[in-house]
Design a protein around this motif. Structure first.
Motif, mmCIF file in Angstrom:
data_model
loop_
_atom_site.group_PDB
_atom_site.id
_atom_site.type_symbol
_atom_site.label_atom_id
_atom_site.label_comp_id
_atom_site.label_asym_id
_atom_site.label_seq_id
_atom_site.Cartn_x
_atom_site.Cartn_y
_atom_site.Cartn_z
ATOM 1 N N GLY A 249 3.159 -4.132 10.321
ATOM 2 C CA GLY A 249 1.719 -4.219 9.744
ATOM 3 C C GLY A 249 0.564 -4.135 10.509
ATOM 4 O O GLY A 249 -0.652 -4.309 10.193
ATOM 5 N N GLU B 283 -6.105 0.101 2.362
ATOM 6 C CA GLU B 283 -5.269 -0.420 2.891
ATOM 7 C C GLU B 283 -4.165 -1.766 2.866
ATOM 8 O O GLU B 283 -5.178 -2.727 3.005
ATOM 9 C CB GLU B 283 -4.853 -0.032 4.984
ATOM 10 C CG GLU B 283 -5.384 1.397 4.527
ATOM 11 C CD GLU B 283 -5.437 1.604 6.695
ATOM 12 O OE1 GLU B 283 -5.547 1.343 7.353
ATOM 13 O OE2 GLU B 283 -6.478 2.794 6.162
ATOM 14 N N PRO B 284 -2.816 -1.558 3.259
ATOM 15 C CA PRO B 284 -2.710 -3.830 2.703
ATOM 16 C C PRO B 284 -2.906 -4.541 3.907
ATOM 17 O O PRO B 284 -3.391 -5.584 3.474
ATOM 18 C CB PRO B 284 -1.269 -3.166 2.819
ATOM 19 C CG PRO B 284 -0.886 -1.668 3.520
ATOM 20 C CD PRO B 284 -1.900 -0.781 3.124
ATOM 21 N N GLN B 285 -3.510 -3.915 5.070
ATOM 22 C CA GLN B 285 -3.506 -4.923 6.446
ATOM 23 C C GLN B 285 -5.278 -5.449 6.208
ATOM 24 O O GLN B 285 -5.692 -6.017 6.828
ATOM 25 C CB GLN B 285 -4.148 -4.797 7.795
ATOM 26 C CG GLN B 285 -1.999 -3.602 8.230
ATOM 27 C CD GLN B 285 -1.869 -2.160 7.272
ATOM 28 O OE1 GLN B 285 -2.795 -2.082 6.594
ATOM 29 N NE2 GLN B 285 -0.608 -1.506 7.922
ATOM 30 N N ILE C 291 -3.136 2.608 -3.198
ATOM 31 C CA ILE C 291 -2.782 2.026 -1.103
ATOM 32 C C ILE C 291 -2.373 3.172 -0.411
ATOM 33 O O ILE C 291 -1.190 3.715 -1.431
ATOM 34 C CB ILE C 291 -2.128 0.944 -1.302
ATOM 35 C CG1 ILE C 291 -3.115 -0.116 -1.911
ATOM 36 C CG2 ILE C 291 -1.550 0.266 -0.084
ATOM 37 C CD1 ILE C 291 -3.906 -1.242 -1.206
ATOM 38 N N ASP D 184 -0.386 3.514 3.485
ATOM 39 C CA ASP D 184 -0.743 2.498 4.881
ATOM 40 C C ASP D 184 -0.088 3.547 5.992
ATOM 41 O O ASP D 184 1.224 3.859 5.679
ATOM 42 C CB ASP D 184 0.410 1.568 3.902
ATOM 43 C CG ASP D 184 0.736 0.545 5.040
ATOM 44 O OD1 ASP D 184 0.474 0.166 6.407
ATOM 45 O OD2 ASP D 184 2.496 -0.215 5.375
ATOM 46 N N THR E 70 3.709 -1.079 6.510
ATOM 47 C CA THR E 70 4.114 -2.127 6.116
ATOM 48 C C THR E 70 5.014 -2.868 5.605
ATOM 49 O O THR E 70 5.530 -4.174 5.849
ATOM 50 C CB THR E 70 2.605 -2.953 6.346
ATOM 51 O OG1 THR E 70 1.574 -2.385 6.591
ATOM 52 C CG2 THR E 70 2.730 -4.600 6.402
ATOM 53 N N ASP E 71 5.200 -3.133 4.979
ATOM 54 C CA ASP E 71 6.265 -3.295 3.535
ATOM 55 C C ASP E 71 7.711 -2.771 3.485
ATOM 56 O O ASP E 71 8.448 -3.055 2.691
ATOM 57 C CB ASP E 71 5.682 -3.042 2.154
ATOM 58 C CG ASP E 71 4.311 -4.210 2.113
ATOM 59 O OD1 ASP E 71 4.633 -5.041 2.460
ATOM 60 O OD2 ASP E 71 3.446 -4.240 1.221
ATOM 61 N N TRP F 277 8.789 5.340 4.445
ATOM 62 C CA TRP F 277 7.496 5.476 4.062
ATOM 63 C C TRP F 277 7.267 6.818 4.097
ATOM 64 O O TRP F 277 6.138 6.662 2.542
ATOM 65 C CB TRP F 277 6.987 5.241 5.327
ATOM 66 C CG TRP F 277 6.118 5.277 5.757
ATOM 67 C CD1 TRP F 277 5.125 4.667 5.850
ATOM 68 C CD2 TRP F 277 5.338 6.293 7.052
ATOM 69 N NE1 TRP F 277 3.522 5.252 6.206
ATOM 70 C CE2 TRP F 277 4.026 6.012 7.274
ATOM 71 C CE3 TRP F 277 6.367 7.470 7.675
ATOM 72 C CZ2 TRP F 277 3.367 7.027 8.057
ATOM 73 C CZ3 TRP F 277 5.510 7.760 8.930
ATOM 74 C CH2 TRP F 277 4.331 7.905 8.872
#
Length: 365
Positions: free
Chosen positions: A60, A314-316, A334, A336, A340-341, A352
Motif C-alpha cells: 500500500g 484512495e485508501p493511502q 474507493i 486502490d 492494500t487490504d 484485487w
C-alpha cells in the motif's frame, strides 16, 4: 521389519541420497524479490509449490518515493532475481537494485516483450468520454532483453482534444496547459517521475498480467531448470484464472460504459481501456503532488456541467479533498491500485481485480 547390517547400510545410504537431493533442489530455488503487491502476487503464483518471493515495499505504500527498511534492503541484497514494474514507476529502485543487488538479474516488466503500454494522460479532463483510441498508444517492445533501457518510451505525446467538453476557453492554447502541468510538478523531478512517455500502471491490464506470468516463468526457469515445468504449469494456470476473472468483470462492467466519474489520481487507464469505461478526469495528475487550484476549478465545472455520478478516493491518502470537491448527492468510492487490504500471495491479483470492478459498480451504478 528387521534389517541385517548390509540391508540397513543400503537403506541408510538411499535415504541419505534422497535427503541430499531434496536439500539440493531447495537450495537451487532462486531468492526472488518483487516490488509491489500485484507484482508479488504474479510471481508468487508462478512459484507456488516451489518457493515464495519477498515483497520489498510495504503493501500500500506509494512506489513513487519509498525508503527501504533494513530487512527489505537485505532481501534485495540476497536476491538472485528482482521483478519490478520499472524505473518509470519507482525511479529510486533502479539505484537500489544496482547498488544492493549487483549479482541479481533485474527484470523491469514494463520493458518485456508483449507488454502493452499507454501514454500518460496530461489533461485535466480526459478527452471525449468513452474514446480509448483503440489502444493506439500500445507499444510491444519486441526487442527488449530484460535490460535497463528506457529510451523507447520517452518523447511520445498524448494530447487529446478537449473541445467536445465545451472547455475551449479554458484551453485556449497548449502553452497554458503546460504552465499548469509544470506548476503541479514543481519539486517532483527529485523522484525522476515526470509524466513523459509511458504510463507505468500497466499491471492494471489483465492482459499484461497474463503476459508477465509467462515472462516470470521463463526467467525463473533460467535460474532453476529443475522446476521449469512447474513454473510453466503455474503460469498457465494463473493465466487461466485471470482470464476467467476478467471475462466475468467485462460482463459486470458492460452496463457502466456511460458512467461518468472522477478518480483520485490518473492510475487506472489500463483497467478502463480493458473494460470500455473511462474516468472523466483525476483530482491529482499523480499521487506525488497536490493539484493546482486551476485543476480543481476545472473539475468542479465538469462535475456541474456533465453530471459526474461518482468520485473515487484512495485508501493511502486523506479523502478531505474528495469530500470538498464532491457535491451533495454524488457518490464517493474507493479505488486502490496497490491492493492494500488484500492478503499478499498468489490469490491477491484476481481478488484485487474483482474488488476494483465491484468498487466501480457500487459507486457509478
Amino acid at each position: 521389519m528387521l534389517y541385517n547390517n548390509a540391508e540397513f547400510a543400503m537403506l541408510f545410504r538411499s535415504m541419505t541420497a534422497i535427503g541430499l537431493m531434496a536439500t539440493q533442489a531447495q537450495a537451487d530455488v532462486p531468492n526472488v524479490v518483487a516490488d509491489i503487491a500485484p507484482i508479488h502476487s504474479l510471481v508468487a503464483r508462478v512459484m507456488q509449490g516451489v518457493g515464495e518471493p519477498t515483497m520489498i515495499m510495504q503493501q500500500g505504500a506509494s512506489p513513487h518515493g519509498y525508503t527501504l527498511r533494513p530487512s527489505e534492503a537485505a532481501a534485495l541484497q540476497d536476491a538472485d532475481v528482482v521483478f519490478w514494474v520499472g524505473e518509470e514507476l519507482s525511479p529510486w529502485l533502479e539505484d537500489a537494485v544496482e547498488n544492493l543487488a549487483r549479482d541479481a538479474h533485474s527484470v523491469e516488466l514494463l520493458h518485456t516483450e508483449g507488454t502493452n503500454l499507454l501514454n500518460f494522460r496530461e489533461e485535466v479532463v480526459f478527452g471525449e468520454h468513452g474514446d480509448h483510441d483503440d489502444h493506439g498508444h500500445e507499444d510491444k517492445h519486441a526487442d527488449h532483453d530484460h535490460g535497463h533501457g528506457h529510451d523507447d518510451h520517452h518523447g511520445e505525446e498524448n494530447h487529446a482534444d478537449h473541445d467536445e467538453h465545451g472547455h475551449e476557453e479554458g484551453h485556449k492554447d497548449h502553452d497554458d496547459h503546460h504552465d499548469e502541468h509544470k506548476e503541479e510538478h514543481a519539486g517532483h523531478d527529485d523522484h525522476g517521475h515526470d509524466h513523459d512517455g509511458a504510463d507505468p500502471h500497466a499491471w492494471l491490464s489483465p492482459d499484461n498480467a497474463i503476459n508477465w506470468l509467462k515472462v516470470i516463468a521463463e526467467e525463473l526457469s533460467e535460474h532453476d531448470q529443475a522446476n521449469a515445468e512447474l513454473y510453466a504449469t503455474n503460469a498457465a494456470a494463473g493465466a487461466t484464472e485471470i482470464a476467467a476473472a476478467s471475462e466475468a468483470i467485462a460482463a459486470k462492467l458492460a452496463p457502466m460504459t456511460d458512467g461518468r466519474y472522477l478518480v483520485f489520481h490518473d492510475a487506472y487507464q489500463y483497467f478502463e481501456a480493458t473494460y470500455g469505461i473511462q474516468a472523466t478526469g483525476s483530482l491529482h495528475l499523480s499521487d506525488a503532488t497536490p493539484p493546482s487550484a486551476a485543476r480543481l476549478v476545472e473539475l468542479q465545472e465538469e462535475i456541474k456541467e456533465h453530471g459526474i455520478s461518482c468520485v473515487f478516493a484512495e485508501p493511502q491518502f486523506n479523502d478531505d479533498l474528495v469530500a470538498a470537491i464532491t457535491p451533495e448527492g454524488t457518490n464517493r468510492g474507493i479505488l486502490d491500485p496497490l491492493a492494500t487490504d488484500i492478503p499478499a500471495g498468489p490469490a491477491l491479483y484476481t481478488a484485487w481485480l474483482n474488488g476494483m470492478a465491484q468498487a466501480v459498480v457500487d459507486c457509478i451504478k
